[in-house]
Design a protein around this motif. Structure first.
Motif, mmCIF file in Angstrom:
data_model
loop_
_atom_site.group_PDB
_atom_site.id
_atom_site.type_symbol
_atom_site.label_atom_id
_atom_site.label_comp_id
_atom_site.label_asym_id
_atom_site.label_seq_id
_atom_site.Cartn_x
_atom_site.Cartn_y
_atom_site.Cartn_z
ATOM 1 N N LEU A 180 0.813 -1.213 0.000
ATOM 2 C CA LEU A 180 0.000 0.000 0.000
ATOM 3 C C LEU A 180 0.846 1.262 0.000
ATOM 4 C CD1 LEU A 180 -2.937 -1.044 2.359
ATOM 5 C CD2 LEU A 180 -2.867 -1.000 -0.149
ATOM 6 N N ASP A 181 2.075 1.184 0.522
ATOM 7 C CA ASP A 181 2.958 2.357 0.458
ATOM 8 C C ASP A 181 3.308 2.684 -0.989
ATOM 9 O OD1 ASP A 181 2.978 2.655 3.213
ATOM 10 O OD2 ASP A 181 4.799 1.452 3.485
ATOM 11 N N LEU A 182 3.616 1.650 -1.772
ATOM 12 C CA LEU A 182 3.919 1.876 -3.182
ATOM 13 C C LEU A 182 2.670 2.338 -3.928
ATOM 14 C CD1 LEU A 182 5.789 1.826 -5.592
ATOM 15 C CD2 LEU A 182 5.414 -0.651 -5.788
ATOM 16 N N ALA A 183 1.519 1.736 -3.599
ATOM 17 C CA ALA A 183 0.280 2.164 -4.241
ATOM 18 C C ALA A 183 0.023 3.651 -3.980
ATOM 19 C CB ALA A 183 -0.892 1.326 -3.739
ATOM 20 N N GLU A 184 0.275 4.099 -2.756
ATOM 21 C CA GLU A 184 0.078 5.513 -2.432
ATOM 22 C C GLU A 184 1.033 6.391 -3.239
ATOM 23 O OE1 GLU A 184 -0.161 8.461 1.488
ATOM 24 O OE2 GLU A 184 0.693 6.445 1.669
ATOM 25 N N ARG A 185 2.292 5.930 -3.369
ATOM 26 C CA ARG A 185 3.259 6.700 -4.146
ATOM 27 C C ARG A 185 2.809 6.821 -5.600
ATOM 28 N NH1 ARG A 185 5.251 9.099 -7.275
ATOM 29 N NH2 ARG A 185 7.439 9.587 -7.779
ATOM 30 N N LEU A 186 2.153 5.797 -6.115
ATOM 31 C CA LEU A 186 1.688 5.804 -7.505
ATOM 32 C C LEU A 186 0.292 6.405 -7.644
ATOM 33 C CD1 LEU A 186 2.905 2.259 -8.638
ATOM 34 C CD2 LEU A 186 4.107 4.440 -8.812
ATOM 35 N N ARG A 187 -0.261 6.909 -6.553
ATOM 36 C CA ARG A 187 -1.558 7.577 -6.532
ATOM 37 C C ARG A 187 -2.697 6.626 -6.924
ATOM 38 N NH1 ARG A 187 1.727 10.258 -9.508
ATOM 39 N NH2 ARG A 187 0.429 10.219 -11.396
ATOM 40 N N ILE A 188 -2.593 5.400 -6.432
ATOM 41 C CA ILE A 188 -3.646 4.410 -6.623
ATOM 42 C C ILE A 188 -4.330 4.216 -5.279
ATOM 43 C CG2 ILE A 188 -4.207 2.049 -7.319
ATOM 44 C CD1 ILE A 188 -1.540 2.027 -8.873
ATOM 45 N N PRO A 189 -5.557 4.670 -5.102
ATOM 46 C CA PRO A 189 -6.229 4.542 -3.804
ATOM 47 C C PRO A 189 -6.394 3.075 -3.399
ATOM 48 C CG PRO A 189 -7.422 6.055 -5.246
ATOM 49 C CD PRO A 189 -6.402 5.359 -6.095
ATOM 50 N N ALA A 190 -6.187 2.798 -2.123
ATOM 51 C CA ALA A 190 -6.350 1.432 -1.630
ATOM 52 C C ALA A 190 -7.764 0.923 -1.882
ATOM 53 C CB ALA A 190 -6.011 1.366 -0.144
ATOM 54 N N ALA A 191 -8.748 1.820 -1.767
ATOM 55 C CA ALA A 191 -10.141 1.412 -1.956
ATOM 56 C C ALA A 191 -10.438 1.000 -3.393
ATOM 57 C CB ALA A 191 -11.069 2.549 -1.536
ATOM 58 N N ALA A 192 -9.602 1.433 -4.331
ATOM 59 C CA ALA A 192 -9.826 1.077 -5.736
ATOM 60 C C ALA A 192 -9.286 -0.299 -6.073
ATOM 61 C CB ALA A 192 -9.181 2.115 -6.646
ATOM 62 N N LEU A 193 -8.395 -0.821 -5.233
ATOM 63 C CA LEU A 193 -7.739 -2.095 -5.520
ATOM 64 C C LEU A 193 -8.631 -3.272 -5.162
ATOM 65 C CD1 LEU A 193 -4.220 -1.225 -4.088
ATOM 66 C CD2 LEU A 193 -4.711 -1.742 -6.488
ATOM 67 N N PRO A 194 -8.557 -4.365 -5.924
ATOM 68 C CA PRO A 194 -9.346 -5.548 -5.585
ATOM 69 C C PRO A 194 -8.773 -6.285 -4.373
ATOM 70 C CG PRO A 194 -7.941 -6.005 -7.475
ATOM 71 C CD PRO A 194 -7.783 -4.539 -7.172
ATOM 72 N N ARG A 195 -9.608 -7.099 -3.781
ATOM 73 C CA ARG A 195 -9.161 -7.983 -2.700
ATOM 74 C C ARG A 195 -8.411 -9.159 -3.310
ATOM 75 N NH1 ARG A 195 -12.179 -12.318 -0.302
ATOM 76 N NH2 ARG A 195 -13.984 -11.591 -1.513
ATOM 77 N N ILE A 196 -7.257 -9.499 -2.729
ATOM 78 C CA ILE A 196 -6.466 -10.628 -3.233
ATOM 79 C C ILE A 196 -6.983 -11.913 -2.604
ATOM 80 C CG2 ILE A 196 -4.172 -11.637 -3.445
ATOM 81 C CD1 ILE A 196 -3.023 -8.809 -3.237
ATOM 82 N N VAL A 197 -7.290 -12.890 -3.451
ATOM 83 C CA VAL A 197 -7.859 -14.157 -2.987
ATOM 84 C C VAL A 197 -6.999 -15.319 -3.478
ATOM 85 C CG1 VAL A 197 -10.196 -13.221 -2.927
ATOM 86 C CG2 VAL A 197 -9.366 -14.334 -5.018
ATOM 87 N N ASP A 198 -7.293 -16.500 -2.945
ATOM 88 C CA ASP A 198 -6.642 -17.711 -3.426
ATOM 89 C C ASP A 198 -7.024 -17.982 -4.877
ATOM 90 O OD1 ASP A 198 -5.462 -18.148 -0.977
ATOM 91 O OD2 ASP A 198 -6.887 -19.705 -0.356
#
Length: 480
Positions: A180-198
């Motif tokens: 999430l630190d890298l996502a923030e640096r790239l301006r990608i909101p955490a809420a926009a990302l999908p949930r990672i599943v098996d």
């Protein structure tokens, strides 16, 4: 218990049913090539993609009847952004081959951020910057299988499996969650990302399909091919020869210590995740394989179609010294030289259509052997044989040349596109069609085995490769 598989490739979508005996039936396929609006840009229409995929799936179900689960496999690293409220894409999908983010990749390197233009993260940033600069709360991003999971569940699931998350550039080293630190640096909101599943496990009903069967498997295409060819134990590997070439090796539970290419040019990948536990793989990449045969058809005009390459090449016993290095886009593994270019050398007055065609097939085979040598050196594992699928797996001259160059047997997949079978196995394990991945390994039965013959052309190949390198030094200096 039968499994419906939706397989979303780079240039087509298809659906088929995997039966408990491992056969694939009732395939419906539709071409859906990407568009190239400008050299280096590769786009697709996400809405048209999902419509075609759902249409193929419904046609397959109409033929085959009810199924117990659905598995999805898809091209990796391509990017989609959409509005969760309307369900509509925010812009074009950006294909995995797209190079629009290459400059940004280089700009980030002084910060210690090493991303490649083929990874998804910066494609998401580009889509957000250009289509949602304010980062709306309703915006969602995903890879292709994530977009398809959203469509299949009519917006109920925003998920991606670990194998697809692993090629975004944003997965933590342990394969568990987003960085999430890298996502923030790239301006990608955490809420926009999908949930990672098996990769394996029921996720929810696919309500967009008749009967609402369980969506039970998600997997990237190369990992699906690995599983579809029974390579579920460490030391088993496969190669897929299509437009390009990918060689993947199952290495087990030991993951990478850093998210970077290794010294032999191989890339660590999540092969699959089950019960929260990651099985890792190692991947080697060839940038031009079948596309070199297409060059003979579309550009030189010496073949009417790719299918006749085997017959034309078989008209001569050997190339009579002609060597072709298929580096039209540069080299991937092991050297990653983007400034290398294709080379045709050793021509004489007697060199003709047959010799050049055979040289192209043998050149692809030698590059395949280079990939094999690289993954063995990188992993410390030795492969007794190599399993093969993809469009070129029906070309007998190529397969013999590959066995000769690799100096070991080639086992040919009974399914030309093993991706469908692999995704079917995963979804089937989730609902009890197969008991586990050991069943998958035991089910492997090659269509044929090609034994190697004596081969003395590797040294000549290596001399030709040395001449093809660094043709454009400024491009060869680029490293991602």
């Amino acid at each position: 218990m039968s499994i419906l598989v939706i397989d979303v490739g780079t240039s087509s979508v298809r659906a088929g049913v995997v039966r408990p005996d491992g056969t694939v039936e009732h395939i419906h396929q539709q071409p859906l090539p990407p568009t190239v609006p400008f050299p280096g840009l590769v786009e697709f229409d996400p809405a048209a993609m999902s419509e075609a995929a759902l249409g193929a799936a419904r046609a397959t179900l109409a033929d085959a009847g009810p199924v117990d689960a659905v598995g999805v496999t898809a091209q990796r690293a391509s990017a989609v952004a959409w509005d969760a409220t309307s369900g509509k894409p925010l812009g074009p999908g950006i294909g995995w081959q797209d190079l629009r983010t290459a400059g940004t990749c280089l700009e980030l390197q002084p910060e210690g951020i090493r991303l490649g233009p083929s990874e998804t993260a910066l494609k998401w940033t580009w889509l957000l910057d250009n289509h949602d600069p304010d980062r709306s709360a309703s915006t969602r991003v995903g890879t292709v299988e994530c977009w398809m999971a959203w469509q299949l569940t009519e917006g109920a699931l925003h998920v991606t499996d670990a194998s697809n998350a692993g090629v975004t550039g944003l997965l933590q080293l342990d394969g568990s969650n987003w960085d999430l630190d890298l996502a923030e640096r790239l301006r990608i909101p955490a809420a926009a990302l999908p949930r990672i599943v098996d990769s394996i496990g029921p996720l929810g009903p696919a309500t967009a399909l008749p009967g609402g069967p369980a969506l039970a498997g998600l997997i990237g295409d190369q990992q699906a091919s690995l599983i579809g060819q029974g390579c579920t134990r460490p030391g088993l590997g496969k190669a897929t020869f299509g437009t390009g070439g990918m060689l993947d090796l199952c290495i087990g539970g030991s993951g990478p210590t850093e998210a970077a290419r290794g010294p032999h040019g191989c890339i660590p990948v999540v092969a699959w995740r089950q019960g929260g536990s990651v099985t890792w793989g190692l991947e080697a990449i060839m940038l031009s394989a079948g596309s070199a045969v297409d060059w003979l058809v579309e550009d030189l005009g010496i073949l009417a179609n790719a299918d006749e390459s085997a017959a034309v090449a078989a008209a001569c016993e050997d190339t009579e010294g002609v060597v072709m290095v298929p580096a039209m886009l540069g080299f991937g593994t092991p050297s990653w030289d983007f400034g290398a270019r294709g080379l045709l050398i050793g021509l004489s007055r007697g060199s003709g259509r047959a010799q050049v065609t055979r040289a192209v097939l043998e050149g692809i085979a030698h590059e395949g052997a280079d990939l094999l040598e690289a993954v063995e050196a990188e992993s410390g594992l030795a492969l007794d044989h190599l399993r093969v699928d993809g469009g070129m797996s029906t070309n007998g001259v190529f397969l013999q040349a590959l066995a000769d160059a690799c100096r070991r047997p080639i086992e040919v997949s009974p399914e030309r596109e093993a991706t469908t079978l692999g995704a079917g196995y995963l979804a089937g394990i989730a609902v009890g069609t197969w008991s586990g991945l050991d069943d998958v390994a035991e089910a492997w039965s090659p269509r044929e085995v090609i034994e190697p013959r004596e081969n003395e052309t590797r040294e000549r190949w290596q001399r030709a490769v040395a001449r093809a390198r660094e043709w454009y030094p400024e491009l060869s200096a680029l490293q991602f």
